[in-house]
Scaffold this motif. Structure first.
Motif, PDB file in Angstrom:
ATOM      1  N   VAL A   1       0.841  -1.196   0.000  1.00 25.23           N
ATOM      2  CA  VAL A   1       0.000   0.000   0.000  1.00 25.23           C
ATOM      3  C   VAL A   1       0.878   1.249   0.000  1.00 25.23           C
ATOM      4  O   VAL A   1       0.653   2.181  -0.785  1.00 25.23           O
ATOM      5  N   LEU A   2       1.902   1.273   0.848  1.00 21.64           N
ATOM      6  CA  LEU A   2       2.788   2.443   0.922  1.00 21.64           C
ATOM      7  C   LEU A   2       3.440   2.716  -0.427  1.00 21.64           C
ATOM      8  O   LEU A   2       3.469   3.853  -0.902  1.00 21.64           O
ATOM      9  N   ALA A   3       3.972   1.662  -1.052  1.00 25.40           N
ATOM     10  CA  ALA A   3       4.647   1.842  -2.340  1.00 25.40           C
ATOM     11  C   ALA A   3       3.654   2.346  -3.391  1.00 25.40           C
ATOM     12  O   ALA A   3       3.966   3.231  -4.191  1.00 25.40           O
ATOM     13  N   THR A   4       2.450   1.801  -3.380  1.00 19.60           N
ATOM     14  CA  THR A   4       1.452   2.219  -4.360  1.00 19.60           C
ATOM     15  C   THR A   4       1.025   3.666  -4.126  1.00 19.60           C
ATOM     16  O   THR A   4       0.872   4.441  -5.072  1.00 19.60           O
ATOM     17  N   VAL A   5       0.853   4.029  -2.858  1.00 17.48           N
ATOM     18  CA  VAL A   5       0.477   5.415  -2.539  1.00 17.48           C
ATOM     19  C   VAL A   5       1.540   6.363  -3.082  1.00 17.48           C
ATOM     20  O   VAL A   5       1.232   7.378  -3.700  1.00 17.48           O
ATOM     21  N   PHE A   6       2.810   6.005  -2.873  1.00 17.20           N
ATOM     22  CA  PHE A   6       3.899   6.873  -3.337  1.00 17.20           C
ATOM     23  C   PHE A   6       3.844   7.042  -4.852  1.00 17.20           C
ATOM     24  O   PHE A   6       3.870   8.155  -5.369  1.00 17.20           O
ATOM     25  N   VAL A   7       3.745   5.925  -5.551  1.00 13.04           N
ATOM     26  CA  VAL A   7       3.826   5.982  -7.014  1.00 13.04           C
ATOM     27  C   VAL A   7       2.625   6.697  -7.631  1.00 13.04           C
ATOM     28  O   VAL A   7       2.748   7.381  -8.642  1.00 13.04           O
ATOM     29  N   THR A   8       1.452   6.577  -7.006  1.00 13.81           N
ATOM     30  CA  THR A   8       0.249   7.144  -7.621  1.00 13.81           C
ATOM     31  C   THR A   8      -0.133   8.497  -7.031  1.00 13.81           C
ATOM     32  O   THR A   8      -1.179   9.040  -7.348  1.00 13.81           O
ATOM     33  N   PHE A   9       0.738   9.039  -6.156  1.00 12.78           N
ATOM     34  CA  PHE A   9       0.371  10.293  -5.499  1.00 12.78           C
ATOM     35  C   PHE A   9       0.042  11.436  -6.467  1.00 12.78           C
ATOM     36  O   PHE A   9      -0.926  12.158  -6.273  1.00 12.78           O
ATOM     37  N   PRO A  10       0.832  11.644  -7.544  1.00 15.66           N
ATOM     38  CA  PRO A  10       0.629  12.866  -8.338  1.00 15.66           C
ATOM     39  C   PRO A  10      -0.680  12.919  -9.134  1.00 15.66           C
ATOM     40  O   PRO A  10      -1.095  14.005  -9.520  1.00 15.66           O
ATOM     41  N   PHE A  11      -1.320  11.789  -9.398  1.00 10.96           N
ATOM     42  CA  PHE A  11      -2.418  11.803 -10.377  1.00 10.96           C
ATOM     43  C   PHE A  11      -3.530  12.787 -10.031  1.00 10.96           C
ATOM     44  O   PHE A  11      -3.914  13.616 -10.856  1.00 10.96           O
ATOM     45  N   VAL A  12      -4.077  12.688  -8.825  1.00 11.93           N
ATOM     46  CA  VAL A  12      -5.191  13.559  -8.454  1.00 11.93           C
ATOM     47  C   VAL A  12      -4.719  15.008  -8.337  1.00 11.93           C
ATOM     48  O   VAL A  12      -5.339  15.923  -8.891  1.00 11.93           O
ATOM     49  N   ALA A  13      -3.584  15.218  -7.669  1.00  8.51           N
ATOM     50  CA  ALA A  13      -3.090  16.577  -7.457  1.00  8.51           C
ATOM     51  C   ALA A  13      -2.790  17.272  -8.784  1.00  8.51           C
ATOM     52  O   ALA A  13      -3.194  18.406  -9.013  1.00  8.51           O
ATOM     53  N   ARG A  14      -2.103  16.553  -9.674  1.00  9.16           N
ATOM     54  CA  ARG A  14      -1.743  17.114 -10.984  1.00  9.16           C
ATOM     55  C   ARG A  14      -2.983  17.501 -11.789  1.00  9.16           C
ATOM     56  O   ARG A  14      -2.989  18.461 -12.543  1.00  9.16           O
ATOM     57  N   GLU A  15      -4.015  16.691 -11.666  1.00 12.11           N
ATOM     58  CA  GLU A  15      -5.243  16.950 -12.403  1.00 12.11           C
ATOM     59  C   GLU A  15      -5.922  18.221 -11.893  1.00 12.11           C
ATOM     60  O   GLU A  15      -6.482  18.994 -12.656  1.00 12.11           O
TER      61      GLU A  15
END
Lengths: 286, 244
Positions: free
Chosen positions: A150-164
């Motif tokens: 979960v931690l690794a996935t959270v890190f990798v997918t963090f930018p998607f919502v913010a960038r949008e």
């Protein structure tokens, strides 16, 4: 009475042969690099017949992998939705010291190779890592567990919502928020009634992209997983294991399920674009 | 008494947008803040509305200190330059917003809210437009929705930031007379920011001419024209009196 010597052609239009050639080249490119692999996945998955396919995807470890992938996405996506929204909100609506640093940090997971993000987590939380002994005393295990995934996935997918959301919120400014406040709204009411509805389609779009990546992530997850069958194998990892064991039919069967999940996301995304095209286009200027 | 602005200073970084400005707006008065862009008039209006916190000075209404009262509790009907209508809400929902966000105990019944919205639509000559979205309205209609929304909360004062700035000349003139008529009817203490001297002189009871963060002169339109206090006022108004 003048006879036209040449047929009029629009300056922005090419002659028929050029148009046909360009279109064909485009279609061929898409077919070769996008469509063929997708078809190949499903063809390989069904090579030994539907019964073999069903057997492969209902096998115990395969089901565990699917369940784990969905679980990880179900935790990581809401977390990144909340934090992405918070990050975008603070970046877009406020001026503060260190803002550009924060924007760079938000983008970090995009610029770092996922494998490296995974390794960093091992370095931090692993048995020999900086925080390993401390976590060990507290009885918390991160590496080779679902927590690590979960931690690794959270890190990798963090930018998607913010960038949008950042460009969308920046474009909208704070005028409507100020209007809401001057009309007597509390901060909470302003957020739920004005800020959030104004970005709802951009947000949904970001969540879909985030979800697609969360389910498909391989690199970072691979490093922290430990590949324990039935326990810490997500779908992409399970596919790799089956493939390395020369169990091609099963590998492709599981891969096809993963592809199907991705297709569902794409269909949802297209449906959104079709229905709310203008609003999303306004959100999508980056 | 009404609104008392005393020695208000507002800085942005090292730049002082408003410098020690004092101004009293009488109850029911229509005051115009007139000045070129960058003169601090909008900043002063935002300070009055609670959207900016001044570094120095005090603000009071009817003897009650307003300086540190948050915007949401000031009951100042603010009309923004570009209207700032809620795009995702209908006209009726926009107008009802201020009533819908009231704290639980003070909230009106749905029926009462609807009646009030209906009354405002009629008064603003927006009959039948309640179900439209802001993007489906003309500039003049949007302006009136913004006014209706501000009036719905029964404000103590009305703050207008370049209310006609985004409209074409013909609509401006019509709305101008209409706004004056509305003011005479409601008797609301009103401050309007404008850079258009003709507009200020034609509409307001008194005009405060601003320049570089200070008020150069306050007076009735005729006074300003006949006895400008400084070269700046004379130049900015163009003293041939064509505005009246």
């Amino acid at each position: 009475m003048t006879k036209p010597t040449r047929k009029f052609r629009y300056p922005t239009k090419d002659s028929a042969p050029v148009r046909i050639a360009l279109t064909l080249a485009g279609v061929a490119y898409i077919a070769l690099f996008l469509l063929t692999p997708l078809i190949a996945v499903f063809a390989e998955a069904l090579r030994n017949g539907a019964a073999a396919f069903l057997a492969a995807v209902t096998e115990k470890d395969a089901l565990a992998a699917m369940w784990l992938t969905l679980t990880v996405a179900a935790i990581a996506v809401p977390l990144n939705t909340i934090f992405g929204l918070a990050a975008a909100w603070s970046v877009a609506k406020f001026d503060f010291w260190g803002k550009s640093v924060l924007i760079t940090l938000i983008d970090l997971p995009f610029s770092v190779s996922p494998v490296i993000s995974g390794l960093v987590y091992v370095l931090l939380f692993g048995a020999q890592g900086y925080l390993g002994p401390l976590l060990d005393e507290l009885g918390i295990k991160v590496i080779f567990t679902v927590t690590g995934l979960v931690l690794a996935t959270v890190f990798v997918t963090f930018p998607f919502v913010a960038r949008e959301l950042i460009p969308l919120m920046q474009e909208q400014g704070v005028a409507e928020e100020e209007a809401a406040l001057s009309l007597g709204a509390s901060g909470w009411q302003m957020f739920w009634r004005v800020t959030l509805p104004n970005v709802r389609w951009g947000l949904l779009y970001g969540i879909l992209l985030c979800n697609a990546r969360a389910m498909g992530e391989f690199g970072a997850v691979s490093v922290v997983s430990g590949h324990i069958r039935g326990l810490t194998n997500t779908m992409p990892l399970h596919v790799e294991i089956l493939y390395n064991e020369y169990n091609f039919a099963a590998a492709f069967a599981v891969a096809s399920i993963l592809a199907l999940l991705a297709l569902v996301t794409l269909v949802l995304k297209s449906a959104l674009e079709w229905r709310y095209g203008d609003e999303i286009a306004a959100a999508h200027r980056h | 008494m009404a609104l008392k602005i005393e020695r208000i200073t507002k800085r942005f970084g090292t730049v002082s947008a408003v410098r020690e400005v004092s101004l009293t707006v009488e109850k029911g008065e229509f005051m115009a803040l007139l000045g070129p862009s960058g003169s601090g008039k909008t900043t002063l209006l935002r300070v009055v509305g609670g959207l900016e916190l001044p570094e120095e000075g005090t603000l009071s209404f009817d003897g009650h200190d307003l300086t540190h009262v948050p915007a949401r509790e000031r009951r100042a009907g603010f009309v923004f330059q570009h209207y700032a209508l809620f795009k995702h809400m209908t006209v009726a929902q926009n107008i009802a917003f201020g009533l819908d966000v009231r704290p639980m105990g003070k909230r009106l019944a749905r029926r009462e809210v609807n009646q009030r919205v209906e009354a405002l639509l009629n008064r603003m000559q927006l009959e039948g437009l309640g179900k439209r979205y802001p993007s489906q309205l003309s500039g003049g209609q949007r302006q009136r929705v913004a006014l209706a929304r501000a009036l719905a909360i029964e404000p103590l004062m009305l703050l207008l930031d370049e209310p006609f700035g985004a409209l074409d000349a013909k609509v401006r003139k019509d709305l101008r007379q209409w706004l004056r008529a509305l003011h005479d009817e409601t008797k609301l203490t009103t401050i309007m920011v404008t850079h258009d001297q003709e507009e200020a002189l034609a509409l307001a009871d008194r005009v405060a001419v601003m320049n570089e963060g200070r008020i150069e002169q306050v007076g009735r339109p005729r006074e300003l024209i006949e006895k400008p206090a400084s070269a700046f006022v004379r130049e900015f108004l163009g003293t041939d009196g064509e505005g009246i």
